[in-house]
Design a protein around this motif. Sequence first.
Motif, mmCIF file in Angstrom:
data_model
loop_
_atom_site.group_PDB
_atom_site.id
_atom_site.type_symbol
_atom_site.label_atom_id
_atom_site.label_comp_id
_atom_site.label_asym_id
_atom_site.label_seq_id
_atom_site.Cartn_x
_atom_site.Cartn_y
_atom_site.Cartn_z
ATOM 1 N N VAL A 102 41.035 74.803 60.056
ATOM 2 C CA VAL A 102 39.975 74.001 59.183
ATOM 3 C C VAL A 102 40.031 72.553 59.623
ATOM 4 N N HIS A 103 38.768 72.126 59.779
ATOM 5 C CA HIS A 103 38.743 70.798 60.225
ATOM 6 C C HIS A 103 38.136 70.094 59.023
ATOM 7 N N LEU A 104 38.991 69.215 58.277
ATOM 8 C CA LEU A 104 38.568 68.466 57.064
ATOM 9 C C LEU A 104 37.335 67.976 57.277
ATOM 10 N N SER A 105 37.048 67.151 58.263
ATOM 11 C CA SER A 105 35.639 66.387 58.446
ATOM 12 C C SER A 105 34.436 67.238 58.262
ATOM 13 N N LYS A 106 34.557 68.547 58.789
ATOM 14 C CA LYS A 106 33.668 69.801 59.019
ATOM 15 C C LYS A 106 33.431 70.335 57.596
ATOM 16 N N PRO A 146 31.835 67.631 54.499
ATOM 17 C CA PRO A 146 31.381 66.500 55.151
ATOM 18 C C PRO A 146 31.052 65.143 54.125
ATOM 19 N N ALA A 147 30.923 65.586 52.986
ATOM 20 C CA ALA A 147 30.742 64.374 52.128
ATOM 21 C C ALA A 147 31.932 63.526 51.800
ATOM 22 N N ALA A 148 33.174 64.138 52.065
ATOM 23 C CA ALA A 148 34.281 63.323 51.937
ATOM 24 C C ALA A 148 34.323 62.475 53.120
ATOM 25 N N TYR A 149 34.003 63.311 54.423
ATOM 26 C CA TYR A 149 34.136 62.617 55.532
ATOM 27 C C TYR A 149 33.147 61.174 55.619
ATOM 28 N N GLN A 150 32.186 61.350 55.256
ATOM 29 C CA GLN A 150 30.971 60.567 55.120
ATOM 30 C C GLN A 150 31.439 59.305 54.196
#
Length: 154
Positions: free
Chosen positions: A7-11, A14-18
């Motif tokens: 699991v890619h956290l950024s994908k 996405p709101a958390a990564y943004q």
Amino acid sequence: MSDERRVHLSKAAPAAYQALDAFAKTVGAIAADAGIDDRLREIVQLHASQLNGCAYCVRVHVERAVKAGLDADVIAQIATWRESGVFTERERAALELTEAITFIHEEGVPDAVYDHVGGILTEAEYVALGWIIVSINSFNRITIAGRLPVPPRA
């Protein structure tokens, strides 16, 4: 090499990564206001990525370091900065702070490091570099957890 699915956290969120990306932009503005130039910023981010073993971020920050004017010799010396004479006193203080914050689980930021670095950097520089280090450590962890690949160059 394993083909296991990660699991890619950024994908996956996405709101958390943004939000983290927006945080990084805020940190960049704080750094610019404190007089942290691109050279110093990339030295710090590259070293934190090396310390964390984040190959993906090392590649990203080597490319950015070159754009910031660092040559191959300086980039290669980052890993051995204590024995190298190519860094300024300010850069050496930033590298020392990078290690203390990246390995904060070991001793926190020891008083000796805090006092030494604080005798070289202004408070604004210390704060800005601290936030840069927190930011890159966050990105390192996301990338390492997802095992983002670093393919060979074509």
